[in-house]
Design a protein around this motif. Structure first.
Motif, PDB file in Angstrom:
ATOM      1  N   SER A 144      57.467 -25.836  89.255  1.00  8.28           N
ATOM      2  CA  SER A 144      57.315 -26.082  90.686  1.00  8.28           C
ATOM      3  C   SER A 144      56.115 -26.974  90.959  1.00  8.28           C
ATOM      4  O   SER A 144      56.183 -27.913  91.765  1.00  8.28           O
ATOM      5  N   GLU A 145      55.009 -26.685  90.289  1.00 10.63           N
ATOM      6  CA  GLU A 145      53.786 -27.478  90.490  1.00 10.63           C
ATOM      7  C   GLU A 145      54.011 -28.926  90.091  1.00 10.63           C
ATOM      8  O   GLU A 145      53.619 -29.850  90.813  1.00 10.63           O
ATOM      9  N   THR A 169      53.016 -32.350 104.543  1.00  7.86           N
ATOM     10  CA  THR A 169      53.676 -32.826 103.329  1.00  7.86           C
ATOM     11  C   THR A 169      54.061 -31.693 102.385  1.00  7.86           C
ATOM     12  O   THR A 169      55.156 -31.696 101.816  1.00  7.86           O
ATOM     13  N   ASP A 170      53.174 -30.716 102.213  1.00  4.67           N
ATOM     14  CA  ASP A 170      53.480 -29.653 101.259  1.00  4.67           C
ATOM     15  C   ASP A 170      54.671 -28.811 101.719  1.00  4.67           C
ATOM     16  O   ASP A 170      55.450 -28.322 100.901  1.00  4.67           O
ATOM     17  N   ARG A 171      54.851 -28.672 103.031  1.00  6.79           N
ATOM     18  CA  ARG A 171      56.007 -27.928 103.552  1.00  6.79           C
ATOM     19  C   ARG A 171      57.294 -28.713 103.307  1.00  6.79           C
ATOM     20  O   ARG A 171      58.333 -28.134 102.959  1.00  6.79           O
ATOM     21  N   ILE A 172      57.245 -30.016 103.502  1.00  4.85           N
ATOM     22  CA  ILE A 172      58.419 -30.846 103.213  1.00  4.85           C
ATOM     23  C   ILE A 172      58.753 -30.758 101.729  1.00  4.85           C
ATOM     24  O   ILE A 172      59.915 -30.623 101.346  1.00  4.85           O
ATOM     25  N   LEU A 177      62.188 -28.915  97.283  1.00  5.04           N
ATOM     26  CA  LEU A 177      62.332 -28.163  96.035  1.00  5.04           C
ATOM     27  C   LEU A 177      63.469 -27.153  96.162  1.00  5.04           C
ATOM     28  O   LEU A 177      64.297 -27.017  95.248  1.00  5.04           O
ATOM     29  N   THR A 178      63.521 -26.454  97.294  1.00  8.89           N
ATOM     30  CA  THR A 178      64.584 -25.487  97.522  1.00  8.89           C
ATOM     31  C   THR A 178      65.947 -26.169  97.578  1.00  8.89           C
ATOM     32  O   THR A 178      66.925 -25.705  96.978  1.00  8.89           O
ATOM     33  N   VAL A 185      71.577 -26.149  90.780  1.00 11.14           N
ATOM     34  CA  VAL A 185      71.923 -24.883  90.127  1.00 11.14           C
ATOM     35  C   VAL A 185      73.270 -24.363  90.604  1.00 11.14           C
ATOM     36  O   VAL A 185      74.103 -23.916  89.810  1.00 11.14           O
ATOM     37  N   SER A 186      73.505 -24.410  91.916  1.00  9.88           N
ATOM     38  CA  SER A 186      74.764 -23.871  92.440  1.00  9.88           C
ATOM     39  C   SER A 186      75.966 -24.659  91.959  1.00  9.88           C
ATOM     40  O   SER A 186      76.977 -24.079  91.526  1.00  9.88           O
TER      41      SER A 186
END
Length: 220
Positions: A144-145, A169-172, A177-178, A185-186
């Motif tokens: 993630s990092e 920016t970190d929220r975007i 990432l999600t 993955v799905s």
């Protein structure tokens, strides 16, 4: 990167360890090949021992469990080689696009291509990340990092060009990432859908961009 090349990278990475004996190197090489061919869950330590030409007890003596053997293979690769590979991918893509929408589409296509070229190994790693709590604890924060550092850099670049609404920016980055993790993955692991089309990617990215993109009239 083809399946054989990724196998070679994993084997070469394992051989870099000065702590490994000749028997350990044979065990690691055998494990990588069998994991890739049959999957982690379907591979027994007795099979690995047979291919490596060692007693099964030798595996337990050096690694304790099959989980620890997997960790000994995966962790060095992701901690030492993966960051360089990730930087190359992000740099190459960013230098060939004119918008964040193009960047996101190109990144998804690149990662899908990589997954399909290395499908067997990738499935092992992803499934173990989902179900193996020890591996998840050791590896997910690190992955993630690495992802967030690079995607945030791309977000900042396109944010300066006025492509995003006023969200930190970190929220975007975490939303992306999600989205990217969930999409890959799905479709590729949980649904075993290896026919992801450009239209599928376009539709998925459009949903993201319409949620965080600035409207043509400049409103948010």
């Amino acid at each position: 990167m083809s399946e054989s090349k990724l196998l070679d990278v994993l084997i070469a990475q394992a051989k870099l360890s000065k702590k490994q004996t000749e028997k350990q190197q044979k065990i690691v090489e055998a494990a990588i090949h069998i994991f890739a061919e049959k999957g982690y869950a379907n591979t027994s330590t007795s099979e690995i021992a047979k291919v490596a030409g060692v007693a099964e007890g030798t595996i337990f003596r050096h690694y304790g469990t099959k989980d620890n053997l997997l960790l000994s293979i995966i962790l060095p690769f992701f901690k030492e080689t993966f960051p360089m590979m990730a930087e190359e991918v992000f740099t190459e893509i960013a230098s060939n696009v004119d918008s964040f929408e193009e960047f996101l589409k190109a990144f998804l296509k690149n990662r899908i291509h990589f997954f399909l070229e290395n499908k067997q190994i990738a499935k092992v790693v992803v499934k173990e990340l989902i179900y193996n709590e020890e591996l998840k604890k050791d590896l997910l924060p690190y992955l993630s990092e690495n992802f967030l550092v690079r995607v945030n850099k791309a977000v900042e670049f396109f944010k300066e060009r006025g492509e995003f609404i006023d969200i930190p920016t970190d929220r975007i980055g975490r939303m992306l990432l999600t989205f990217i993790g969930g999409f890959l993955v799905s479709r590729l692991v949980l649904l075993h859908d290896y026919t992801v089309t450009d239209e599928d990617i376009d539709d998925a990215v459009s949903l993201v961009i319409n949620g965080i993109g600035r409207r043509e009239d400049g409103t948010e």
